[in-house]
Scaffold this motif. Sequence first.
Motif, PDB file in Angstrom:
ATOM      1  N   ARG A 152       3.511  -5.665   3.290  1.00 37.51           N
ATOM      2  CA  ARG A 152       2.099  -5.732   2.178  1.00 37.51           C
ATOM      3  C   ARG A 152       1.480  -4.688   3.154  1.00 37.51           C
ATOM      4  O   ARG A 152       0.492  -4.125   1.944  1.00 37.51           O
ATOM      5  CB  ARG A 152       1.663  -7.444   2.566  1.00 37.51           C
ATOM      6  CG  ARG A 152       0.462  -7.686   2.273  1.00 37.51           C
ATOM      7  CD  ARG A 152      -0.302  -9.029   2.941  1.00 37.51           C
ATOM      8  NE  ARG A 152      -0.467  -8.848   4.409  1.00 37.51           N
ATOM      9  CZ  ARG A 152      -0.537  -9.738   5.197  1.00 37.51           C
ATOM     10  NH1 ARG A 152       0.033 -11.250   4.148  1.00 37.51           N
ATOM     11  NH2 ARG A 152      -0.425  -9.642   5.905  1.00 37.51           N
ATOM     12  N   ASP A 153       1.683  -4.463   3.840  1.00 33.66           N
ATOM     13  CA  ASP A 153       0.573  -3.084   4.717  1.00 33.66           C
ATOM     14  C   ASP A 153       1.404  -1.776   4.633  1.00 33.66           C
ATOM     15  O   ASP A 153       0.625  -1.002   4.521  1.00 33.66           O
ATOM     16  CB  ASP A 153       1.120  -3.669   5.563  1.00 33.66           C
ATOM     17  CG  ASP A 153      -0.336  -4.876   6.214  1.00 33.66           C
ATOM     18  OD1 ASP A 153      -0.467  -5.496   5.855  1.00 33.66           O
ATOM     19  OD2 ASP A 153       0.203  -5.374   7.505  1.00 33.66           O
ATOM     20  N   GLY A 154       2.914  -2.216   3.984  1.00 33.50           N
ATOM     21  CA  GLY A 154       2.632  -0.337   3.442  1.00 33.50           C
ATOM     22  C   GLY A 154       4.249  -0.395   4.177  1.00 33.50           C
ATOM     23  O   GLY A 154       5.448  -1.343   4.209  1.00 33.50           O
ATOM     24  N   GLY A 199       3.212   1.852  -1.246  1.00 35.27           N
ATOM     25  CA  GLY A 199       1.907   1.798   0.048  1.00 35.27           C
ATOM     26  C   GLY A 199       2.334   2.750   0.785  1.00 35.27           C
ATOM     27  O   GLY A 199       2.856   3.928   0.769  1.00 35.27           O
ATOM     28  N   ARG A 252       3.742   4.072   7.273  1.00 36.59           N
ATOM     29  CA  ARG A 252       2.886   2.712   8.864  1.00 36.59           C
ATOM     30  C   ARG A 252       4.107   3.562  10.022  1.00 36.59           C
ATOM     31  O   ARG A 252       2.769   3.402  11.128  1.00 36.59           O
ATOM     32  CB  ARG A 252       2.617   1.412   8.350  1.00 36.59           C
ATOM     33  CG  ARG A 252       1.944   0.946   6.921  1.00 36.59           C
ATOM     34  CD  ARG A 252       0.037   1.372   7.333  1.00 36.59           C
ATOM     35  NE  ARG A 252      -0.252   1.195   6.936  1.00 36.59           N
ATOM     36  CZ  ARG A 252      -1.741   1.221   5.781  1.00 36.59           C
ATOM     37  NH1 ARG A 252      -2.097   2.553   6.392  1.00 36.59           N
ATOM     38  NH2 ARG A 252      -2.353   0.677   5.400  1.00 36.59           N
ATOM     39  N   ASP A 296       5.069  -5.663  12.891  1.00 34.61           N
ATOM     40  CA  ASP A 296       4.236  -6.299  11.876  1.00 34.61           C
ATOM     41  C   ASP A 296       4.005  -5.567  10.662  1.00 34.61           C
ATOM     42  O   ASP A 296       3.321  -4.692  10.376  1.00 34.61           O
ATOM     43  CB  ASP A 296       3.564  -7.040  12.867  1.00 34.61           C
ATOM     44  CG  ASP A 296       2.833  -8.105  11.544  1.00 34.61           C
ATOM     45  OD1 ASP A 296       2.969  -8.368  10.667  1.00 34.61           O
ATOM     46  OD2 ASP A 296       1.594  -8.893  11.775  1.00 34.61           O
ATOM     47  N   LEU A 297       4.724  -5.762   9.122  1.00 30.81           N
ATOM     48  CA  LEU A 297       4.263  -5.138   8.353  1.00 30.81           C
ATOM     49  C   LEU A 297       3.395  -5.866   6.864  1.00 30.81           C
ATOM     50  O   LEU A 297       3.519  -5.910   6.018  1.00 30.81           O
ATOM     51  CB  LEU A 297       5.752  -4.703   7.568  1.00 30.81           C
ATOM     52  CG  LEU A 297       6.376  -3.366   8.043  1.00 30.81           C
ATOM     53  CD1 LEU A 297       7.243  -3.271   6.501  1.00 30.81           C
ATOM     54  CD2 LEU A 297       5.075  -2.531   7.159  1.00 30.81           C
ATOM     55  N   GLY A 298       3.049  -6.973   7.799  1.00 30.56           N
ATOM     56  CA  GLY A 298       2.058  -7.822   7.052  1.00 30.56           C
ATOM     57  C   GLY A 298       2.727  -9.555   6.899  1.00 30.56           C
ATOM     58  O   GLY A 298       2.529 -10.039   6.942  1.00 30.56           O
ATOM     59  N   ASP A 299       3.694  -9.183   5.603  1.00 30.23           N
ATOM     60  CA  ASP A 299       4.290 -10.710   5.097  1.00 30.23           C
ATOM     61  C   ASP A 299       6.470 -10.341   5.438  1.00 30.23           C
ATOM     62  O   ASP A 299       6.799 -11.002   4.870  1.00 30.23           O
ATOM     63  CB  ASP A 299       4.497 -10.237   3.619  1.00 30.23           C
ATOM     64  CG  ASP A 299       4.749  -9.070   3.124  1.00 30.23           C
ATOM     65  OD1 ASP A 299       5.520  -8.121   3.653  1.00 30.23           O
ATOM     66  OD2 ASP A 299       4.853  -9.311   1.988  1.00 30.23           O
TER      67      ASP A 299
END
Length: 283
Positions: free
Chosen positions: A28-30, A56, A59, A139-142
């Motif tokens: 989710r974050d990249g 994305g 990160r 952590d990539l969000g999901d």
Amino acid sequence: MEFREIADRVWVHRAAWFDLNIVAIGGRDGVVVVDPHGSTAAGRQVRDAIAALGAGPVRAVINTHEHFDHTFGNAAFREADPDVPLHAHEVAAERTRDVGERVQRAYAEEHPDDERTPEVLATEIVPADHTFSSVRVLDLGDRALELVHPGRGHTAGDLVVRIGDADVLLAGDLVEESAPPALGADSHPMDWPLSLDTVLSLTTPATVVVPGHGALVDRAFVEEQRNLLGIVAETIRDLAGRGVPLDQALEVGEWPYPREVLADAVARGYADLPRAQKRLPLV
């Protein structure tokens, strides 16, 4: 340069140069990039191809160990984002510059006709600046990526990346499909089988394993390679225990791999064995 999706938001590019697997993992974050190729110029191609995925921003970058084909692309990602974190095991990060400089000094002599030689020599060596000793989670969000140092093997600073929700494991050069495992002077043949036991503990029967070089494999392939490396280790231990001199070990032993790829491994294995497991050389 094309990336193939092998699982949910896990893309692999199998590069012709060194038959290297370069991996992009989306969340989710990249995106996280693993082993961004063997020169700054090649790393720029990786960077552009990943941007074309539309998943994305990048990160983080991960190096599975310090060898140049896995680390020299770091500079390309630092060009685009001076703050992008570069992750590696602490030993790999510490050795990246020295190993890279040795490669640059030798590359032109060893590969005089390689069209890649100028870009290897022109690469700025950028070691990882986010290091760990045992385990790290990104952590990539999901989704979470587990970075694990399973022990010494191909090098002293190997790491693997477990993508649990996709049941994918990135094994780096602890596993190779397109050639025998690279048992170089900086490898640890006596430890490698035990390190692969830890790798196997991170897999399921359905896990897709991405080796450092070659086609995708499964758990059974890793088990077979572990057993062959175990034979190498036990043969070294047996020969040293019987007092066979190092300079005779290659000829005396029965090996699962060609002798020409084992000279460094046997020398390193003899050196790494404790004195209690060695006898005086036979006369």
